[in-house]
Scaffold this active site. Structure first.
Site, PDB file in Angstrom:
ATOM      1  N   ARG A   1       0.857  -1.193   0.000  1.00  0.00           N
ATOM      2  CA  ARG A   1       0.000   0.000   0.000  1.00  0.00           C
ATOM      3  C   ARG A   1       0.887   1.235   0.000  1.00  0.00           C
ATOM      4  O   ARG A   1       1.643   1.480   0.945  1.00  0.00           O
ATOM      5  CB  ARG A   1      -0.920  -0.012   1.217  1.00  0.00           C
ATOM      6  CG  ARG A   1      -1.890   1.164   1.299  1.00  0.00           C
ATOM      7  CD  ARG A   1      -2.847   0.971   2.481  1.00  0.00           C
ATOM      8  NE  ARG A   1      -3.837   2.038   2.569  1.00  0.00           N
ATOM      9  CZ  ARG A   1      -3.722   3.108   3.349  1.00  0.00           C
ATOM     10  NH1 ARG A   1      -2.641   3.258   4.120  1.00  0.00           N
ATOM     11  NH2 ARG A   1      -4.665   4.015   3.375  1.00  0.00           N
TER      12      ARG A   1
ATOM     13  N   SER B   1     -12.819  -3.770  -1.477  1.00  0.00           N
ATOM     14  CA  SER B   1     -13.286  -3.255  -0.186  1.00  0.00           C
ATOM     15  C   SER B   1     -14.798  -3.094  -0.216  1.00  0.00           C
ATOM     16  O   SER B   1     -15.366  -2.676  -1.222  1.00  0.00           O
ATOM     17  CB  SER B   1     -12.652  -1.894   0.110  1.00  0.00           C
ATOM     18  OG  SER B   1     -11.254  -2.015   0.255  1.00  0.00           O
TER      19      SER B   1
ATOM     20  N   LYS C   1      -5.941   4.658   8.498  1.00  0.00           N
ATOM     21  CA  LYS C   1      -6.725   5.146   7.366  1.00  0.00           C
ATOM     22  C   LYS C   1      -7.709   6.188   7.885  1.00  0.00           C
ATOM     23  O   LYS C   1      -8.762   5.855   8.418  1.00  0.00           O
ATOM     24  CB  LYS C   1      -7.471   3.991   6.686  1.00  0.00           C
ATOM     25  CG  LYS C   1      -6.549   2.951   6.059  1.00  0.00           C
ATOM     26  CD  LYS C   1      -7.341   1.893   5.324  1.00  0.00           C
ATOM     27  CE  LYS C   1      -6.438   0.865   4.676  1.00  0.00           C
ATOM     28  NZ  LYS C   1      -7.208  -0.147   3.912  1.00  0.00           N
TER      29      LYS C   1
END
Length: 223
Positions: free
Chosen positions: A55, A124, A153
């Site tokens: 990521r 997701s 996040k």
């Protein structure tokens, strides 16, 4: 290379993917502290991480690609599936095992078209409707959360554990819980129907990544 990937993916499609998602490590370079990302990921795998996602939100394309290629090589040597977050073209160029896309990223159908049938595609989801649609579009697994408060996040929406259970019951593909999960609260997800847990800081924010991962892996094994 192509044949090896097909064989590996076929074994996951036949039922191994659920097991491979047990402890899903998502990278974050904010906690490298002088270490390379490859070193940190290697320690996580040594500790029991069974799946790795790269990521990156701030790297340039060339750096991102180089990092993806390095981690793909590492994960392949350890027999651990490796996917790239969001960036389908980086995943393709690095020969990653697949990609994970969010609701605001490239649609699952388009990602599948670009990467082909042999790639792992995760999506997701925060609602049953999103989960069912992703499965219909060919997603191989779902990432659902945030199930707990998370600082990794900032834009993560909250998903109640009851909704997590409803999503698991509504789809046949494996579901991974994400968001704020650590060794102290993972037991709260037992019986929800998930295949595993996805974590960032619970692994990579530690000085001893291997030990932290091992502790979490022991807890996740009881899901």
């Amino acid at each position: 290379m192509r044949g090896e990937k097909q064989e590996s993916f076929a074994s996951l499609k036949s039922g191994g993917l659920r097991d491979a998602l047990r402890l899903y490590a998502v990278t974050d370079r904010h906690w490298l502290n002088g270490r390379t990302l490859a070193e940190c990921v290697a320690q996580a795998i040594d500790g029991g991480a069974t799946f790795v996602q790269l990521r990156e939100k701030d790297l340039g394309e060339e750096e991102f690609l180089n990092e993806a290629r390095a981690l793909k090589k590492l994960c392949a040597s350890r027999g651990v599936p490796f996917v790239v977050n969001d960036n389908v073209m980086i995943a393709k160029e690095a020969h990653a095992d697949g990609v994970h896309v969010g609701q605001s990223d490239m649609a699952c159908l388009e990602a599948r078209r670009l990467l082909g049938p042999d790639s792992i595609i995760g999506v997701s989801a925060q609602t049953v409707e999103q989960a069912v649609l992703a499965e219909k579009q060919g997603a191989d697994y779902l990432g659902v959360g945030a199930v707990f408060a998370t600082g990794s996040k900032a834009d993560a929406d909250s998903v109640p554990i009851e909704t997590l259970k409803e999503i698991c019951a509504a789809v046949k593909i494996p579901v991974v819980a994400i968001g704020g999960i650590n060794a102290g609260n993972v037991h709260e997800l037992k019986g929800s129907g998930i295949a595993g847990v996805s974590v960032i800081s619970a692994i990579f924010a530690n000085d001893d990544i291997r030990a932290a991962t091992k502790k979490l892996a022991e807890k996740a094994a009881d899901l």
